[in-house]
Scaffold this motif. Structure first.
Motif, mmCIF file in Angstrom:
data_model
loop_
_atom_site.group_PDB
_atom_site.id
_atom_site.type_symbol
_atom_site.label_atom_id
_atom_site.label_comp_id
_atom_site.label_asym_id
_atom_site.label_seq_id
_atom_site.Cartn_x
_atom_site.Cartn_y
_atom_site.Cartn_z
ATOM 1 N N SER C 51 0.832 -1.194 0.000
ATOM 2 C CA SER C 51 0.000 0.000 0.000
ATOM 3 C C SER C 51 0.873 1.252 0.000
ATOM 4 O O SER C 51 0.501 2.271 -0.586
ATOM 5 C CB SER C 51 -0.958 0.001 1.183
ATOM 6 N N VAL C 52 2.030 1.163 0.632
ATOM 7 C CA VAL C 52 2.946 2.307 0.640
ATOM 8 C C VAL C 52 3.399 2.623 -0.789
ATOM 9 O O VAL C 52 3.465 3.787 -1.203
ATOM 10 C CB VAL C 52 4.163 2.021 1.550
ATOM 11 N N GLU C 55 0.629 4.323 -2.550
ATOM 12 C CA GLU C 55 0.472 5.696 -2.068
ATOM 13 C C GLU C 55 1.537 6.606 -2.661
ATOM 14 O O GLU C 55 1.264 7.760 -3.022
ATOM 15 C CB GLU C 55 0.562 5.735 -0.544
ATOM 16 N N LYS C 59 0.881 9.933 -4.886
ATOM 17 C CA LYS C 59 1.381 11.233 -4.445
ATOM 18 C C LYS C 59 2.183 11.878 -5.573
ATOM 19 O O LYS C 59 2.024 13.068 -5.870
ATOM 20 C CB LYS C 59 2.264 11.016 -3.211
ATOM 21 N N GLU C 73 -7.486 9.778 -5.779
ATOM 22 C CA GLU C 73 -7.589 9.584 -4.347
ATOM 23 C C GLU C 73 -7.590 8.084 -4.067
ATOM 24 O O GLU C 73 -8.469 7.349 -4.530
ATOM 25 C CB GLU C 73 -8.877 10.210 -3.814
ATOM 26 N N LEU C 74 -6.591 7.642 -3.333
ATOM 27 C CA LEU C 74 -6.464 6.227 -3.032
ATOM 28 C C LEU C 74 -7.176 5.957 -1.704
ATOM 29 O O LEU C 74 -6.841 6.543 -0.681
ATOM 30 C CB LEU C 74 -4.974 5.874 -2.909
ATOM 31 N N VAL C 76 -7.428 3.515 0.944
ATOM 32 C CA VAL C 76 -6.802 2.309 1.456
ATOM 33 C C VAL C 76 -7.597 1.775 2.647
ATOM 34 O O VAL C 76 -7.939 2.509 3.548
ATOM 35 C CB VAL C 76 -5.349 2.599 1.910
#
Lengths: 295, 308, 398
Positions: C51-52, C55, C59, C73-74, C76
């Motif tokens: 997930s990082v 993200e 970004k 827009e994620l 999570v």
């Protein structure tokens, strides 16, 4: 016919696993036998024992006997946590029905698991075996890890210590009496509440010790609490809730069924343990060595 | 009509109007709450009314879900038959398992229900050819005449309302009164000539039937069935729902299911720490609100000599 | 009175939450991408870095103005470790948050479960990690599901390719007894039997997924006296196994080829000296290879974003999956699901680890793997893969 050294090795593996189970199950059994509470959170205490050990090991970097000091501190920390939980929370639920106590310990499972995640994150930790015990011992024509051998001997030692304490010392007598009739004991001037906290302390200490000792041979991950608690339940049910030697026997049985079951029923071994648990509950609900109770 | 029945009518009208909001989300939430509401009420027949703590109620939910879905998908059995089979199998397994469990009490009873539930879970988990194993199976179809979410919602509403009506009749009947007597004092009840174990077993079976019905609805609603619905945390979850809503009130568990599902949905959109929040909420509940939400509301608004 | 107060406070909070305004953005409406991923329990070890990675990609792309002028827009969410939970979470975010697209799931069964959700809710779904071929099999494939990861065929067969290079004839397998383990082992065995028929599979061990005690599986395997073993224990399970197997002299007695990303830097850092040396294993991504400018830049950015000196390898899975999605939206010039699906089929993108193409015929990316042999090196405080190479998937996929 599988060769004997291999069967022996497999059996020894089962024995090692049994000893870890015994450490956590004995605490569970003790708490149930004396306090009447089935502690779902016992697996969480085990998990915290492992996490704390990892923490202390990195704190005591390069100290002599680093691992064993970490084990001591970790298990005592968990024991203290257990005492706090008993003293400030569980105590207030003794008068209520079992459902409330049971569900409270389940709530603890949720809370402690998330706390572990918040403090240590989702990463996986690992602790090395203590330097002296890194090797393996030749047994017949195979090798068996030295560390595991030590655990196998440690198990009965701890068992014997506790058995001796419960049977022979004054403390032990008080504890056993409290299990039978706490009101009578209280009216005799014994601080039953304090006694209960001590019992929970000891039970938690055993779980923490189990987790601490397992840290070099297993992954320290989220989820290890849930994994172990069901197996611990099975052990105490088979052996007899509240029976000390029953727990020992139960651990041995579960350990061997697990190890040898893989050879016989490789993919069914999962269900086998549960079936065993159900059979015991059906045929002899108080367990193999438990006290027959009014059902 | 009593005040309580007016409130009930109001709720039913509200529920009937949900699809009119044109929100797929509310239809989803509504179906979910109805299904778990029924599941929780079926558990409460054992818990609140008979005083039996079952830690394996998910077994019947799961059996209902698997039976209905498997029959429909693999054997192309028409829905009404599959649905009935699900309820029947739920009842039969509850009868068999219950037979062994009611011989025990308290913690031992709970442990045996847990043991059986794990056995059924292990079977579902490993029996790849029948149940799809750990993958479960997907692609459970909507029944022919219910092939839209909204239609299925109304069907669920009908089934759940009907089931609750039946269960209400059961708890208010002489049989139901005996169950509460058993809960209060099993020994004394036995003493006045009631075969306690038999009554407990019948209660067990009835609760199994309705749990299986809820499960069958769920399998279709979810379009897939996984062995996880049989795993023991699922049993813990429905216990929490029941307790949250109030075990001493008939509709309590429905309220509990609604609140838990809703709050979880909201909380998980803000944080990943739902477990610790649930844990604290549960502990909070156990210490301060043992009667659950309905228990609290009833105490607050109780009429003198209030009824259930 | 105090209890009542508590009750009403809680009730008001809950009601307020119910009526909380849905975020209605006054500015450009963002493209909502649901990202259910394992963030708790056993799988979180890899779910979190995945997930990082996603993200970070989002970004970066938003900093450049987003896609089609709109930010991504994620959303999570923790999807738990089971397919049941994943299904529930996915449906919630689709119906409540009204996401336009879905990326996520980790285990094979979660991939299958989310694929079903995608099919019924008609939402485009890209699986970043789930490897089971079942998802893209003809009978399960449907327009809405795509896989950005390698699959069990690629992985099993690459392992077989390595194994076949050596003269070993007696082989054992040890894999977790669930979809992934079964499929990857099957792919391995079938390739071996076809291309090197003199090979004998002398033993197959099947511990359950998430097993904590592998010792009962070690002895039977050793007793069968294989020359080599194919392991498919992944991530943390491999760590546990390696620790437990070491005192038995396992890795000296048996030559190991291990699928399941045993070569990840995370594994090396976790095991340090306990990592067996000289075994052949793979990884999703290693920060020290390949030496291309894109990859180096990616690693630097990941280091900065995660504030870790040795950034995680699983981050690439989330990164590439969302990258595929973003590029497809750009190519389609629309967020309409059917148009994006068309754009995604056959799309080739430049990822930090090279070009990847999303095949139109089975919605599978041509994702290869990084394979190498574990070795201790002076540059890093933990063992890495050296020599290391990238095995492309093209010849190994059906």
């Amino acid at each position: 016919m599988p060769d004997p050294s291999f069967l022996l090795l497999q059996s020894l593996n089962g024995l090692t696993y049994a000893m870890f189970l015994f450490l956590i199950a004995s605490g569970l059994s003790l708490i149930f036998g004396i306090l009447g509470i089935l502690n779902f959170a016992h697996g969480s205490l085990y998990m915290l024992g492992a996490y704390f050990t990892q923490q202390f090991v990195s704190l005591f970097v390069d100290a002599p006997g680093q691992f064993w000091w970490a084990v001591l501190f970790a298990s005592l920390t968990v024991a203290a946590l257990g005492a706090v939980i008993e003293r400030f929370f569980l105590r207030h639920l003794y008068a209520r029905e079992e459902l409330y106590q049971l569900l409270f310990t389940y709530a603890l499972v949720l809370i402690l698991a998330d706390f572990a995640k918040i403090i240590w994150g989702t990463g996986q930790f690992s602790v090395s075996r203590p330097a002296l015990l890194k090797g393996a011992v030749p047994i017949l024509d195979q090798f068996f890890p030295t560390y595991n051998l030590v655990i196998i001997f440690l198990g009965p030692c701890i068992a014997f210590t506790f058995w001796f304490t419960l049977l022979r010392t004054r403390w032990g007598r008080k504890i056993r009496a409290a299990a039978l009739d706490r009101e009578m004991l209280s009216s005799l001037g014994v601080h039953v509440n304090r006694l209960f906290t001590v019992v929970f302390f000891i039970g938690a200490w055993l779980a923490g010790l189990g987790g601490a000792l397992v840290s070099p041979v297993s992954a320290i991950v989220p989820g290890m609490d849930v994994e172990v608690i069901i197996n611990a339940f099975i052990v105490v049910v088979i052996g007899g809730l509240g029976s000390f030697w029953g727990t020992f026997l139960g651990s041995l049985i579960v350990g061997q069924v697990y190890a040898l079951g893989i050879l016989v029923f490789p993919r069914l071994s999962l269900a086998f343990i549960y079936v065993l648990m159900a059979l015991v509950l059906i045929i002899r609900p108080w367990g193999l060595l438990g006290r027959p109770l009014q059902r | 009509m009593s005040k309580e029945n007016w409130i009930l009518l109001l709720f039913i009208l509200l529920l009937l109007c949900i699809p009119l909001t044109e929100s797929r989300f509310y239809v989803f939430l509504g179906t979910d709450i109805l299904i778990f509401g029924l599941f929780a009420v079926s558990l409460n027949l054992l818990l609140g009314y008979t005083g039996l703590v079952s830690f394996g109620h998910a077994t019947y939910f799961g059996i209902g879900a698997y039976t209905c879905a498997l029959l429909m998908k693999k054997a192309s059995v028409p829905f009404p038959l599959a649905f009935a089979a699900a309820g029947a199998l739920g009842g039969i397994s509850a009868l068999v398992i219950g037979f062994f469990c009611v011989r025990l009490t308290k913690v031992y009873f709970a442990m045996l229900t847990l043991a059986f539930s794990q056995i059924v879970w292990a079977m579902a988990f490993k029996w790849n050819s029948l149940t799809g194993g750990d993958n479960g199976f997907v692609g459970v179809p909507f029944p022919q005449f219910l092939d839209s979410k909204v239609r299925f919602y109304y069907f669920t509403l009908g089934v759940v309302a009907g089931s609750l009506f039946l269960l209400r009749k059961v708890v208010n009947s002489p049989f139901g009164r005996i169950l509460t007597t058993i809960r209060e004092n099993p020994e004394r009840t036995e003493f006045i000539g009631i075969h306690v174990k038999l009554f407990q077993l019948i209660a067990f079976m009835i609760s199994g039937v309705f749990a299986a019905i809820a499960g069958a609805l769920f399998g279709i609603f979810n379009h897939s069935v996984f062995p996880d619905i049989l795993f023991w945390p699922a049993s813990a979850e429905v216990l929490i729902m029941t307790l949250l809503g109030g075990i001493y009130n008939f509709f309590g568990p429905v309220v509990g299911a609604a609140v838990l599902l809703f709050v979880r949905m909201q909380v998980t959109s803000y944080t990943e720490h739902w477990p610790v929040i649930l844990g604290f909420t549960l502990a909070f509940l156990l210490f301060f609100f043992p009667g659950g939400i309905m228990g609290f509301l009833q105490a607050r608004f109780a009429r003198p000599g209030g009824n259930r | 009175m105090r209890r009542s107060l508590m009750f009403w406070m809680v009730l008001s909070l809950v009601t307020l939450a119910f009526f909380s305004p849905q975020t209605a953005d006054a500015q450009k409406k963002p493209i909502l991408v649901g990202f259910p991923m394992i963030l708790s329990g056993g799988g979180a070890l890899f779910g979190k870095p995945s997930s990082v990675g996603a993200e970070m990609f989002v970004k970066e792309i938003n900093a450049k103005g987003g896609i089609l002028g709109r930010p991504i827009e994620l959303i999570v969410r923790d999807c738990g470790n089971t397919p049941e939970e994943a299904t529930r979470v996915a449906r919630e975010i689709i119906l409540k948050e009204k996401v336009d697209f879905l990326v996520g799931g980790l285990t094979a069964s979660q991939g299958l479960a989310l694929s079903e959700v995608a099919k019924t809710e008609k939402v485009l779904y890209i699986a970043p990690i789930s490897k089971s071929t079942a998802m893209t099999d003809p009978d399960k494939l449907h327009p809405y599901v795509f896989r950005a990861a390698a699959n069990t065929n690629t992985e099993g067969r690459s392992a077989a390719v390595f194994m076949a290079k050596h003269p070993w004839t007696k082989i054992a397998t040890l894999g977790p007894d669930y979809e992934y383990g079964q499929m990857v082992t099957k792919a391995f065995v079938e390739w071996m039997k076809k291309n090197k028929p003199q090979v004998q599979i002398v033993h197959q061990g099947w511990p359950k997924l998430g097993e904590t005690d592998y010792t009962p599986f070690i002895a039977p395997l050793l007793a069968a006296k294989p020359d080599a073993a194919f392991l498919s224990l992944w991530g943390g399970h491999f760590v546990t196994f390696a620790k437990q197997a070491k005192p038995y002299g396992f890795f000296e007695k048996v030559k190991v080829v291990a699928a399941g990303e045993g070569g990840s830097p995370e594994t090396g850092m976790s095991l340090k000296d306990d990592l067996p040396l000289g075994i052949t294993t793979n990884a999703y991504d290693v920060f020290y290879y390949p030496d291309t400018p894109e990859h180096k830049s990616y690693v630097e950015r990941l280091k900065a974003y995660t504030k870790q000196e040795y950034p995680p390898s699983w981050a690439i899975t989330g990164y590439i999956a969302v990258q595929f999605l973003a590029e497809a939206i750009k190519k389609a010039n629309s967020t309409d699901t059917m148009k994006v699906i068309k754009a995604l089929e056959g799309l080739t993108i430049n990822t930090p680890i090279g070009k990847q193409t999303m095949r139109a015929k089975d919605h599978q990316a041509t994702r290869g793997q990084v394979w190498g042999t574990t070795a201790k090196v002076p540059e890093y405080p933990f063992p890495i893969l050296r020599p290391v190479e990238y095995i492309p998937a093209d010849d190994l996929m059906d």
